[in-house]
Design a protein around this motif. Structure first.
Motif, PDB file in Angstrom:
ATOM      1  N   ARG A 117       0.991  -1.423  -0.300  1.00  0.00           N
ATOM      2  CA  ARG A 117       0.046  -0.121  -0.321  1.00  0.00           C
ATOM      3  C   ARG A 117       1.248   1.049   0.307  1.00  0.00           C
ATOM      4  O   ARG A 117       1.782   1.205   0.250  1.00  0.00           O
ATOM      5  CB  ARG A 117      -0.810   0.308   1.335  1.00  0.00           C
ATOM      6  CG  ARG A 117      -1.685  -0.973   0.928  1.00  0.00           C
ATOM      7  CD  ARG A 117      -2.840  -0.792   2.306  1.00  0.00           C
ATOM      8  NE  ARG A 117      -4.149  -0.918   2.403  1.00  0.00           N
ATOM      9  CZ  ARG A 117      -4.727  -2.142   2.756  1.00  0.00           C
ATOM     10  NH1 ARG A 117      -4.117  -2.853   3.348  1.00  0.00           N
ATOM     11  NH2 ARG A 117      -5.737  -2.853   2.516  1.00  0.00           N
ATOM     12  N   ARG A 118       0.235   2.427  -0.554  1.00  0.00           N
ATOM     13  CA  ARG A 118       1.160   3.209   0.008  1.00  0.00           C
ATOM     14  C   ARG A 118       0.643   4.374   1.169  1.00  0.00           C
ATOM     15  O   ARG A 118      -0.265   3.711   1.470  1.00  0.00           O
ATOM     16  CB  ARG A 118       0.255   4.569  -0.989  1.00  0.00           C
ATOM     17  CG  ARG A 118       1.317   5.687  -1.545  1.00  0.00           C
ATOM     18  CD  ARG A 118       0.477   6.637  -2.538  1.00  0.00           C
ATOM     19  NE  ARG A 118       0.505   8.197  -2.497  1.00  0.00           N
ATOM     20  CZ  ARG A 118      -0.377   8.577  -2.825  1.00  0.00           C
ATOM     21  NH1 ARG A 118      -1.369   8.360  -2.248  1.00  0.00           N
ATOM     22  NH2 ARG A 118      -0.222  10.517  -2.329  1.00  0.00           N
ATOM     23  N   ALA A 119       1.240   4.904   1.446  1.00  0.00           N
ATOM     24  CA  ALA A 119       1.397   5.383   2.480  1.00  0.00           C
ATOM     25  C   ALA A 119       2.522   6.741   3.070  1.00  0.00           C
ATOM     26  O   ALA A 119       3.440   6.614   2.120  1.00  0.00           O
ATOM     27  CB  ALA A 119       1.872   4.313   3.911  1.00  0.00           C
ATOM     28  N   THR A 120       2.030   7.177   4.525  1.00  0.00           N
ATOM     29  CA  THR A 120       2.960   8.140   3.846  1.00  0.00           C
ATOM     30  C   THR A 120       2.960   8.048   5.743  1.00  0.00           C
ATOM     31  O   THR A 120       2.515   8.032   6.903  1.00  0.00           O
ATOM     32  CB  THR A 120       2.456   9.596   3.731  1.00  0.00           C
ATOM     33  OG1 THR A 120       3.706  10.976   3.887  1.00  0.00           O
ATOM     34  CG2 THR A 120       1.191   9.878   4.429  1.00  0.00           C
ATOM     35  N   THR A 126      10.863   9.511   7.183  1.00  0.00           N
ATOM     36  CA  THR A 126      10.477   8.529   5.735  1.00  0.00           C
ATOM     37  C   THR A 126      10.902   7.738   5.038  1.00  0.00           C
ATOM     38  O   THR A 126      10.415   6.297   4.905  1.00  0.00           O
ATOM     39  CB  THR A 126       9.283   9.449   4.177  1.00  0.00           C
ATOM     40  OG1 THR A 126      10.648  10.591   3.873  1.00  0.00           O
ATOM     41  CG2 THR A 126       7.952   9.856   5.160  1.00  0.00           C
ATOM     42  N   ALA A 130      10.630   3.798   4.769  1.00  0.00           N
ATOM     43  CA  ALA A 130      10.803   2.495   3.769  1.00  0.00           C
ATOM     44  C   ALA A 130      11.806   1.909   3.855  1.00  0.00           C
ATOM     45  O   ALA A 130      11.951   0.047   2.701  1.00  0.00           O
ATOM     46  CB  ALA A 130      11.270   3.748   2.125  1.00  0.00           C
ATOM     47  N   VAL A 136       6.265  -1.357   1.588  1.00  0.00           N
ATOM     48  CA  VAL A 136       5.430  -0.469   2.003  1.00  0.00           C
ATOM     49  C   VAL A 136       6.273   0.981   1.209  1.00  0.00           C
ATOM     50  O   VAL A 136       6.932   0.967   0.425  1.00  0.00           O
ATOM     51  CB  VAL A 136       5.768   0.246   2.827  1.00  0.00           C
ATOM     52  CG1 VAL A 136       5.097   1.434   3.268  1.00  0.00           C
ATOM     53  CG2 VAL A 136       5.094  -0.071   4.346  1.00  0.00           C
ATOM     54  N   GLU A 137       4.776   0.951   0.490  1.00  0.00           N
ATOM     55  CA  GLU A 137       4.860   2.187  -0.705  1.00  0.00           C
ATOM     56  C   GLU A 137       4.985   3.600  -0.571  1.00  0.00           C
ATOM     57  O   GLU A 137       4.287   4.342   0.285  1.00  0.00           O
ATOM     58  CB  GLU A 137       4.572   2.007  -2.117  1.00  0.00           C
ATOM     59  CG  GLU A 137       4.327   2.807  -3.545  1.00  0.00           C
ATOM     60  CD  GLU A 137       3.664   3.043  -4.105  1.00  0.00           C
ATOM     61  OE1 GLU A 137       2.927   4.277  -5.152  1.00  0.00           O
ATOM     62  OE2 GLU A 137       2.518   2.204  -4.357  1.00  0.00           O
ATOM     63  N   VAL A 138       6.275   4.076   0.262  1.00  0.00           N
ATOM     64  CA  VAL A 138       6.215   5.333   0.994  1.00  0.00           C
ATOM     65  C   VAL A 138       6.269   6.425   0.395  1.00  0.00           C
ATOM     66  O   VAL A 138       7.219   7.082  -0.832  1.00  0.00           O
ATOM     67  CB  VAL A 138       7.355   5.944   1.806  1.00  0.00           C
ATOM     68  CG1 VAL A 138       7.551   6.769   2.570  1.00  0.00           C
ATOM     69  CG2 VAL A 138       7.453   3.878   2.990  1.00  0.00           C
ATOM     70  N   ASP A 139       5.093   7.764   0.493  1.00  0.00           N
ATOM     71  CA  ASP A 139       5.043   8.742  -0.248  1.00  0.00           C
ATOM     72  C   ASP A 139       5.460   9.680   0.522  1.00  0.00           C
ATOM     73  O   ASP A 139       5.017  10.146   1.589  1.00  0.00           O
ATOM     74  CB  ASP A 139       3.794   9.165  -1.302  1.00  0.00           C
ATOM     75  CG  ASP A 139       3.751  10.345  -1.638  1.00  0.00           C
ATOM     76  OD1 ASP A 139       5.047  10.827  -1.390  1.00  0.00           O
ATOM     77  OD2 ASP A 139       2.728  10.329  -2.941  1.00  0.00           O
ATOM     78  N   VAL A 145      -2.715   9.883   3.439  1.00  0.00           N
ATOM     79  CA  VAL A 145      -3.437   8.601   2.167  1.00  0.00           C
ATOM     80  C   VAL A 145      -3.650   7.974   2.580  1.00  0.00           C
ATOM     81  O   VAL A 145      -4.094   7.876   3.617  1.00  0.00           O
ATOM     82  CB  VAL A 145      -1.871   7.938   1.945  1.00  0.00           C
ATOM     83  CG1 VAL A 145      -2.021   7.094   1.359  1.00  0.00           C
ATOM     84  CG2 VAL A 145      -0.424   8.929   2.037  1.00  0.00           C
ATOM     85  N   ASN A 147      -5.986   4.216   1.752  1.00  0.00           N
ATOM     86  CA  ASN A 147      -6.444   3.838   1.152  1.00  0.00           C
ATOM     87  C   ASN A 147      -8.199   2.835   1.614  1.00  0.00           C
ATOM     88  O   ASN A 147      -7.957   1.594   1.530  1.00  0.00           O
ATOM     89  CB  ASN A 147      -5.114   2.782   1.261  1.00  0.00           C
ATOM     90  CG  ASN A 147      -3.566   2.966   0.906  1.00  0.00           C
ATOM     91  OD1 ASN A 147      -4.374   2.658  -0.448  1.00  0.00           O
ATOM     92  ND2 ASN A 147      -2.932   3.628   1.812  1.00  0.00           N
TER      93      ASN A 147
END
Length: 327
Positions: A117-120, A126, A130, A136-139, A145, A147
């Motif tokens: 999942r995308r997360a922050t 960050t 990561a 984890v898709e870290v933004d 974010v 989801n």
């Protein structure tokens, strides 16, 4: 989602914890439905910074909540407690919506809820998130974010943005705006907005757009263009775009569309005006245009939104306060 459980244990950050409690524990005036019930859940007495608190329930209460909120985790050099991680995972498996504030994302990641999942999280952490949890898709460049069943936010003020976002999802824009007014904060910053800008955050009356933004929001019924805004601000369209990015984190047209949509939400919630009338009042021109932009932005058509949220508020004299208050 009306039951909120705040998951606490030793090592939580007190700011995010108290912020979430303040947002969800006190109902704004004029809400027709019962407000959220809030429980503080932990394995026992916990220390959050300089403060100690007594939880209302154990961590076994988390799976019974509609929404579980995990505040920031202070010592990122240590793994979060296993009992907290297990309880958060069990809550999600039981159907709870789980949201983390700031570095609470490390707890969600440890529970496996952020895999794929995308997360922050707070921008300063960050890279650590990561590196520790590569699935984890870290933004690092957003405020929060969403989801659906799992939500994460950046730090401090962004945690408040996420809490208001949850209220907006549950009870609509008008109620979220009422909570924001009580807290004396802007009612909406989009989750995709950058966590920080290259210049310091300006005082409300001390930035290049301070006079322009209220002027625009008083004229949302008019077909304003970027050139109109630039002319009013006495600057070129290019400079206007640069200042908008610095002050609001987005472009002039996207900011203007957001104001129109938010105003449309308020009118749908608090008036009996037709979609055609609301389209004119918000500068969308036609009902078709409003429906297209509204559906794309909010995720449902205007009529569906009205049916969902109209019964959740009791209109009062402040419910349709003019849109300049949304700044």
């Amino acid at each position: 989602m009306d039951s909120i459980a705040l998951a606490v244990t030793d090592g939580m950050l007190h700011f995010e914890l108290s912020l979430a409690y303040e947002v969800f524990a006190a109902a704004p005036p004029g809400v027709a439905d019962p407000w959220y019930s809030v429980a503080v859940c932990g394995p026992g007495p916990a220390r959050a910074g300089r403060f100690r608190l007594e939880p209302d329930h154990g961590l076994d209460r988390l799976p019974l909540a509609g929404t579980v909120i995990v505040p920031g985790w202070a010592d990122l050099d240590e793994d979060p407690p296993a009992d907290l991680v297990d309880a958060v995972r069990a809550a999600h498996e039981a159907g709870a919506r789980v949201a983390s504030l700031c570095t609470g994302a490390f707890v969600l990641a440890a529970a496996g809820l952020l895999d794929g999942r995308r997360a922050t999280t707070h921008w300063a952490h960050t890279e650590a998130l990561a590196a520790r949890y590569p699935r984890v898709e870290v933004d690092p460049d957003v405020l929060y974010v969403d989801n659906g069943s799992v939500l994460t936010s950046a730090g401090k003020a962004a945690a408040l943005d996420l809490c208001l976002h949850l209220i907006r999802l549950d009870r609509g824009s008008s109620v979220a705006n009422a909570v924001a007014r009580r807290l004396v904060v802007p009612p909406h910053r989009a989750g995709g907005q950058a966590q920080f800008v290259t210049t310091p955050v300006p005082a409300p009356d001390n930035h290049p757009l301070a006079e322009l933004l209220p002027w625009v929001t008083e004229r949302l019924d008019q077909p304003l263009t970027v050139e109109d805004l630039a002319r009013r601000a006495r600057m070129s369209s290019r400079n206007l775009g640069r200042h908008f990015r610095s002050v609001t984190g987005t472009t002039p047209l996207q900011w203007l569309l957001t104001q129109r949509i938010r105003y449309a939400q308020e009118l749908l919630e608090t008036t009996d005006d037709s979609v055609e009338t609301i389209a004119a009042a918000t500068g969308m021109g036609t009902a078709t245009t409003l429906r297209r932009h509204f559906n794309r932005t909010v995720g449902v058509p205007p009529d569906t939104y009205r049916r969902t949220f109209r019964s959740r508020t009791r209109p009062g004299p402040d419910d349709v306060r003019h849109h300049h208050e949304r700044l």
